[in-house]
Design a protein around this motif. Structure first.
Motif, PDB file in Angstrom:
ATOM      1  N   ARG A 107     -11.337   3.371  12.628  1.00 33.52           N
ATOM      2  CA  ARG A 107     -10.790   3.690  11.301  1.00 33.52           C
ATOM      3  C   ARG A 107     -11.769   3.135  10.277  1.00 33.52           C
ATOM      4  O   ARG A 107     -12.182   1.971  10.351  1.00 33.52           O
ATOM      5  N   HIS A 135      -6.787  12.581  10.499  1.00 33.40           N
ATOM      6  CA  HIS A 135      -6.122  11.571  11.338  1.00 33.40           C
ATOM      7  C   HIS A 135      -5.512  12.336  12.520  1.00 33.40           C
ATOM      8  O   HIS A 135      -4.300  12.529  12.600  1.00 33.40           O
ATOM      9  N   ARG A 168      -4.751  12.116   4.645  1.00 32.56           N
ATOM     10  CA  ARG A 168      -5.443  12.666   5.828  1.00 32.56           C
ATOM     11  C   ARG A 168      -4.457  13.156   6.878  1.00 32.56           C
ATOM     12  O   ARG A 168      -4.758  14.069   7.641  1.00 32.56           O
ATOM     13  N   THR A 169      -3.244  12.567   6.902  1.00 28.01           N
ATOM     14  CA  THR A 169      -2.296  13.005   7.933  1.00 28.01           C
ATOM     15  C   THR A 169      -1.873  14.455   7.686  1.00 28.01           C
ATOM     16  O   THR A 169      -1.738  15.224   8.631  1.00 28.01           O
ATOM     17  N   ARG A 230       3.101   8.974   1.041  1.00 24.32           N
ATOM     18  CA  ARG A 230       2.942   8.127  -0.146  1.00 24.32           C
ATOM     19  C   ARG A 230       1.695   8.554  -0.917  1.00 24.32           C
ATOM     20  O   ARG A 230       0.800   9.215  -0.359  1.00 24.32           O
ATOM     21  N   GLN A 232      -1.818   7.906  -1.994  1.00 29.96           N
ATOM     22  CA  GLN A 232      -2.853   7.084  -1.350  1.00 29.96           C
ATOM     23  C   GLN A 232      -3.570   6.276  -2.434  1.00 29.96           C
ATOM     24  O   GLN A 232      -4.723   6.543  -2.812  1.00 29.96           O
ATOM     25  N   PRO A 269       4.544   9.444   7.907  1.00 34.44           N
ATOM     26  CA  PRO A 269       3.579   8.739   8.763  1.00 34.44           C
ATOM     27  C   PRO A 269       3.692   7.220   8.589  1.00 34.44           C
ATOM     28  O   PRO A 269       3.194   6.474   9.435  1.00 34.44           O
ATOM     29  N   LEU A 270       4.319   6.794   7.513  1.00 34.57           N
ATOM     30  CA  LEU A 270       4.466   5.382   7.145  1.00 34.57           C
ATOM     31  C   LEU A 270       3.086   4.743   6.911  1.00 34.57           C
ATOM     32  O   LEU A 270       2.133   5.166   7.520  1.00 34.57           O
ATOM     33  N   PRO A 271       2.940   3.770   6.061  1.00 37.92           N
ATOM     34  CA  PRO A 271       4.009   3.075   5.360  1.00 37.92           C
ATOM     35  C   PRO A 271       4.569   3.903   4.197  1.00 37.92           C
ATOM     36  O   PRO A 271       3.829   4.646   3.548  1.00 37.92           O
TER      37      PRO A 271
END
Ligand code: ASP
Length: 312
Positions: A107, A135, A168-169, A230, A232, A269-271
């Motif tokens: 990462r 991701h 990215r998710t 969220r 980023q 995806p959290l957080p």
């Protein structure tokens, strides 16, 4: 095993047959992931977990996956404690660790970093998040979670909500959803944080049906799955001002009740930060913690594929 000894850098490498196989192996891994069965499939193998950006779930679930299969894990966390703080390039760091480990998860804050690492590494590199790029393993576990929660990914209507520009998710997940039949994507975000054109171009090329919906209520009303993200904030010069951009895109109980959608499946995806209220946690469809737990069997399956190992 099409992924044998390959670097997993982008979801563009994956086909529907790969996904079906990975999910079948993940099913087999579930009791091992939960500690109900043990395995020494990866005994003698070493994973280097290289995390140059903050992480909890990805780092620990990759580590748990490798160790539950009997392997050993070495971890480095944060640039400040690595030789990069002394000016070493990513490429040199990877060349060195290549001589220590059998496989690496990386990462790093720079988009394209996983591809750069893969270009110099003899051992497989798995992209654990390259800045705002991709991701891939998160997308795999997101799809696995959709399949578990809804019975199938085919035919599902998914609303992607929040910071679609830097998340990215959602870049990886939307591209992988195109591998399934009859999927519809509903994209809703603050106007300045819309899905990048290059991702939309990939969705067009893959023939995935998607539409941009300006209001969160309309997006939720039309979806089976709400995939909340969220802002980023770390990708902005002013993280505090950035976090305020979420206003109007917060999923909470009042909103879901007002549109009669307390039945919706909620993934994240959290957080979470200020984007998903804790007052929805009791809903049967609030699946984000179950989703996070599925990261372990899915990552076990990815290790099995790349390292050429089969569970009995
Ligand atoms: N944990 C996810 C990621 O690393 C989502 C996030 O940080 O918002 O991309």
């Amino acid at each position: 095993m099409p992924l044998l000894n390959t670097h997993l850098v982008s979801v563009a490498q994956l086909r529907r047959t790969d996904l079906d196989r990975i999910f079948a192996v993940a099913d087999r891994c579930l009791p091992i992931a939960r500690g109900e069965e043990t395995s020494d499939l990866l005994r003698g193998r070493l994973l280097a977990n290289l995390f140059f950006e903050p992480s909890t779930r990805t780092r620990l679930s990759f580590g748990a996956a490798f160790m539950r299969l009997g392997g050993a894990v070495e971890t480095t966390v944060g640039m400040q404690f690595s030789s990069m703080a002394k000016g070493e390039t990513l490429e040199d760091t990877i060349r060195v660790i290549d001589g220590y480990a059998d496989i690496m998860v990386l990462r790093h804050p720079d988009e394209g970093s996983a591809a750069r690492a893969a270009a110099v590494s003899q051992h497989p590199i798995i992209n654990g998040g390259d800045g705002p790029g991709e991701h891939p393993t998160q997308a795999l576990l997101d799809l696995y979670a959709i399949a578990k929660e809804r019975g199938s990914v085919d035919g599902v209507k998914v609303a992607l909500i929040g910071d679609l520009k830097h998340g990215r998710t959602v870049h990886s997940l939307s591209r992988l959803l195109a591998c399934f039949e009859g999927v519809e994507l509903i994209l809703t975000s603050p106007p300045s944080l819309a899905m990048p054109d290059k991702v939309l171009a990939d969705l067009d090329a893959a023939g995935l049906r998607y539409r941009l919906v300006p209001t969160l209520a309309d997006a939720l009303a039309a979806a089976d799955v709400a995939y909340v993200t969220r802002i980023q904030a770390e990708r902005f010069d002013d993280p505090v001002a950035a976090a305020r951009l979420i206003s109007g895109f917060v999923v909470n109980l009042e909103l879901l009740e007002s549109i009669g959608r307390t039945d919706i499946t909620i993934l994240h995806p959290l957080p979470r930060y200020n984007d998903l209220s804790t007052d929805v946690d009791h809903l049967p469809g609030a699946a984000y913690f179950r989703q996070s737990h599925l990261g372990v069997p899915v990552r076990m399956a990815i290790f099995c594929e790349i390292l050429g190992k089969e569970l009995a």
